[in-house]
Design a protein around this motif. Sequence first.
Motif, PDB file in Angstrom:
ATOM      1  N   GLN A 125      45.579  45.277  41.485  1.00 11.50           N
ATOM      2  CA  GLN A 125      44.440  44.367  41.437  1.00 11.50           C
ATOM      3  C   GLN A 125      44.334  43.620  40.115  1.00 11.50           C
ATOM      4  O   GLN A 125      43.513  42.712  39.978  1.00 11.50           O
ATOM      5  CB  GLN A 125      43.136  45.124  41.722  1.00 11.50           C
ATOM      6  N   GLU A 126      45.170  44.012  39.134  1.00 10.73           N
ATOM      7  CA  GLU A 126      45.097  43.342  37.838  1.00 10.73           C
ATOM      8  C   GLU A 126      46.431  42.728  37.424  1.00 10.73           C
ATOM      9  O   GLU A 126      46.683  42.518  36.238  1.00 10.73           O
ATOM     10  CB  GLU A 126      44.584  44.321  36.773  1.00 10.73           C
ATOM     11  N   VAL A 127      47.291  42.435  38.415  1.00 12.94           N
ATOM     12  CA  VAL A 127      48.482  41.647  38.113  1.00 12.94           C
ATOM     13  C   VAL A 127      48.011  40.258  37.688  1.00 12.94           C
ATOM     14  O   VAL A 127      47.144  39.652  38.329  1.00 12.94           O
ATOM     15  CB  VAL A 127      49.416  41.560  39.336  1.00 12.94           C
ATOM     16  N   LEU A 128      48.560  39.761  36.594  1.00 17.31           N
ATOM     17  CA  LEU A 128      48.123  38.481  36.027  1.00 17.31           C
ATOM     18  C   LEU A 128      49.020  37.331  36.487  1.00 17.31           C
ATOM     19  O   LEU A 128      50.236  37.483  36.566  1.00 17.31           O
ATOM     20  CB  LEU A 128      48.133  38.567  34.497  1.00 17.31           C
ATOM     21  N   PRO A 129      48.405  36.163  36.751  1.00 20.36           N
ATOM     22  CA  PRO A 129      46.958  35.932  36.860  1.00 20.36           C
ATOM     23  C   PRO A 129      46.373  36.674  38.060  1.00 20.36           C
ATOM     24  O   PRO A 129      47.076  36.932  39.030  1.00 20.36           O
ATOM     25  CB  PRO A 129      46.845  34.414  37.021  1.00 20.36           C
ATOM     26  N   LEU A 130      45.082  37.040  37.963  1.00 17.10           N
ATOM     27  CA  LEU A 130      44.449  37.833  39.006  1.00 17.10           C
ATOM     28  C   LEU A 130      44.659  37.195  40.372  1.00 17.10           C
ATOM     29  O   LEU A 130      44.534  35.980  40.540  1.00 17.10           O
ATOM     30  CB  LEU A 130      42.950  37.979  38.724  1.00 17.10           C
ATOM     31  N   ARG A 328      33.472  37.923  50.851  1.00 20.60           N
ATOM     32  CA  ARG A 328      33.511  36.522  50.424  1.00 20.60           C
ATOM     33  C   ARG A 328      34.849  36.288  49.726  1.00 20.60           C
ATOM     34  O   ARG A 328      35.287  37.111  48.921  1.00 20.60           O
ATOM     35  CB  ARG A 328      32.348  36.235  49.464  1.00 20.60           C
ATOM     36  N   ILE A 329      35.519  35.212  50.052  1.00 20.19           N
ATOM     37  CA  ILE A 329      36.831  34.916  49.471  1.00 20.19           C
ATOM     38  C   ILE A 329      36.800  33.561  48.786  1.00 20.19           C
ATOM     39  O   ILE A 329      35.988  32.694  49.117  1.00 20.19           O
ATOM     40  CB  ILE A 329      37.951  34.950  50.528  1.00 20.19           C
ATOM     41  N   ASN A 330      37.680  33.397  47.830  1.00 21.63           N
ATOM     42  CA  ASN A 330      37.736  32.177  47.028  1.00 21.63           C
ATOM     43  C   ASN A 330      38.581  31.118  47.739  1.00 21.63           C
ATOM     44  O   ASN A 330      39.780  31.286  47.927  1.00 21.63           O
ATOM     45  CB  ASN A 330      38.332  32.497  45.655  1.00 21.63           C
ATOM     46  N   GLN A 331      37.936  30.042  48.120  1.00 19.16           N
ATOM     47  CA  GLN A 331      38.673  28.919  48.704  1.00 19.16           C
ATOM     48  C   GLN A 331      38.889  27.810  47.684  1.00 19.16           C
ATOM     49  O   GLN A 331      39.398  26.742  48.023  1.00 19.16           O
ATOM     50  CB  GLN A 331      37.933  28.382  49.932  1.00 19.16           C
ATOM     51  N   GLY A 332      38.513  28.103  46.439  1.00 18.53           N
ATOM     52  CA  GLY A 332      38.782  27.158  45.360  1.00 18.53           C
ATOM     53  C   GLY A 332      40.017  27.590  44.587  1.00 18.53           C
ATOM     54  O   GLY A 332      40.982  28.106  45.156  1.00 18.53           O
ATOM     55  N   THR A 333      39.959  27.422  43.282  1.00 15.48           N
ATOM     56  CA  THR A 333      41.069  27.798  42.411  1.00 15.48           C
ATOM     57  C   THR A 333      40.586  28.851  41.420  1.00 15.48           C
ATOM     58  O   THR A 333      39.397  29.167  41.362  1.00 15.48           O
ATOM     59  CB  THR A 333      41.593  26.584  41.645  1.00 15.48           C
ATOM     60  N   ALA A 334      41.523  29.358  40.624  1.00 16.99           N
ATOM     61  CA  ALA A 334      41.145  30.349  39.613  1.00 16.99           C
ATOM     62  C   ALA A 334      40.183  29.760  38.595  1.00 16.99           C
ATOM     63  O   ALA A 334      39.295  30.447  38.089  1.00 16.99           O
ATOM     64  CB  ALA A 334      42.397  30.887  38.920  1.00 16.99           C
ATOM     65  N   ASN A 335      40.333  28.466  38.300  1.00 20.40           N
ATOM     66  CA  ASN A 335      39.472  27.815  37.299  1.00 20.40           C
ATOM     67  C   ASN A 335      38.229  27.186  37.897  1.00 20.40           C
ATOM     68  O   ASN A 335      37.272  26.888  37.185  1.00 20.40           O
ATOM     69  CB  ASN A 335      40.278  26.753  36.543  1.00 20.40           C
TER      70      ASN A 335
END
Length: 573
Positions: A125-130, A328-335
């Motif tokens: 879960q902490e492989v970079l980038p997350l 809830r999941i991220n449909q955007g970007t890391a930034n």
Amino acid sequence: MVKNHSYAEIAYVNGYIYTADNCNTVCEAVAITEGYIIAIGSTAQIQNLINEQTQVIDLQGKTMLPGIIDAHLHPFWGGLQLSGCHLDYASLTVEQTLKKIQHYLDNDPNKGNDDWLQVRGWLRQEVLPLGTDITRSDLDQLNTVRPVILFSNDCHTLVANSRALEKFGLNSNTPEPKDGKIGRFANGELNGILEDAPAMRAFDSIPALNDMQAIEVAKRVQRELNQQGVTTAMDARSAHLQFKAFKTLANEDNLTIRLLGAIEITPDDAPTLNDIPKAIDQAKNFAQLYTQQNWSPKPDLKISLVKFFIDGVLQAPIMTASLLQPYRINQGTANNVNFVESDRLGDLYYDNAILEKLIIEVSKAGFYPHMHTVGEGAIETVLKHIATLRAQHPELDHIRPSLAHNELAAPHHYALFAQLKAIATLSFQWAAPTNEMIEQFHHMLGEQRFNELEPSAKFIDAGAKIAFGSDWPIDPLNEWFDFKVAVTRKGAGKNAQRLATDRNLTITEVLRAATIDAAYMLGQEQNIGSIEPGKFADLIIIDRNPFEIEPEDIENVKVINTIIGGKLVYQQI
């Protein structure tokens, strides 16, 4: 029970002795004969049991506690992780991970083409980038023909290179299992990622150590636990390899830990209701091999629980813990994040009717059911089945079901634990996620559910019992750091955020969870867990008084002596 009460063979005097009895009594002295505690009280009172044959040990004001009981861990896996290729729980990029593995490969004396390389201490879960995953394509870049696996610190993900997949007998035609996932690329080929039970089964299939190697691992495990002050441990996924090794130590009078175990019954062991009797018979046969029924002050083994993996893990990218409402999941970007509700509820690995029947039947067989429940959906499911057990079988009121982990509960669950006499087994250190993980959980769960993340005091305040289990090697073995987290809800580092989803535990609550209440969960409170006459003399002496120091200092506690059945098994050098 001890026969001779006329004098003490050993007496500890002039100490601060926290007994963990019903009144949380503190006394000065304890008397021991034949491995049993025969009296507690003031130094003057214990003097009446001292004669010229008594070994008198002056504590000189030092603190004595009951031995620590770790009610949920994987000790043999932990022992294996102490040697070999280890990533030290570090947050690494894929490139950094491969570099560390290649360095180990280049210097490993085991260089045969069929010598497995098991890489442990890996934080998926902490492989970079997350959010990044490592696949077999990455591992195939290593300069080796050996089978290589990455085994995650939570033991729920295994990544295999192509050679390892071949040895596991897995390919694109392998069907999807009921109790986990076998990852695939878009074209249907296996990507090397195995999640939950398939990961554990694959790991278990790797050629085992021989008997002598297993005994050496067992010796190291008990040394590590004794150094932490642990006198009793519960192996939450018992197998022949480790219990055979520990039984050999017991037979040779070299065992320095009381070891209980939970034998797992998987969905594959009982795919239909008709298969349940056979699965329970197998559990009984395993228990009969390794259980010493009548415990004495001499350490021994007992299989008294049955383990069920109900769901998976909460952290992204796995998200297999069962929820009542979707992730809830991220449909955007890391930034530029944009978390929206998904259709993912996580996984429940057992058919409902089969699981209910299993819980009832293992209870009838005299086992305590012990369930892996991370998410609110899994907790809800199991509590309903326990309610059925309580309603339909009042004669089984003595059975003590326990739910392990409980990372995300629902507000109505805490009172149900108390009402149903279910025990919450908690890894206190999980209440100190990194700042990055706190932010991720906020996004993934939403504000309302986030407020129920990593509960501990909420169970106690509702009248339920909690028991401590480190879950080592999911995290490093550091019981006193875990206790520090329980009383601060903060991890390491000056900038660590406090996880403000529950109140801090008191040190008394923490120590009871790791002594008498853990003993209660395991059905051993008549023998261990507190310093009281008639119980085994399982004791530890520590270098500072946890009731008097600052909460942040609890992680610095060092164990001076560990005593099991009156016998010194560890002494600080």
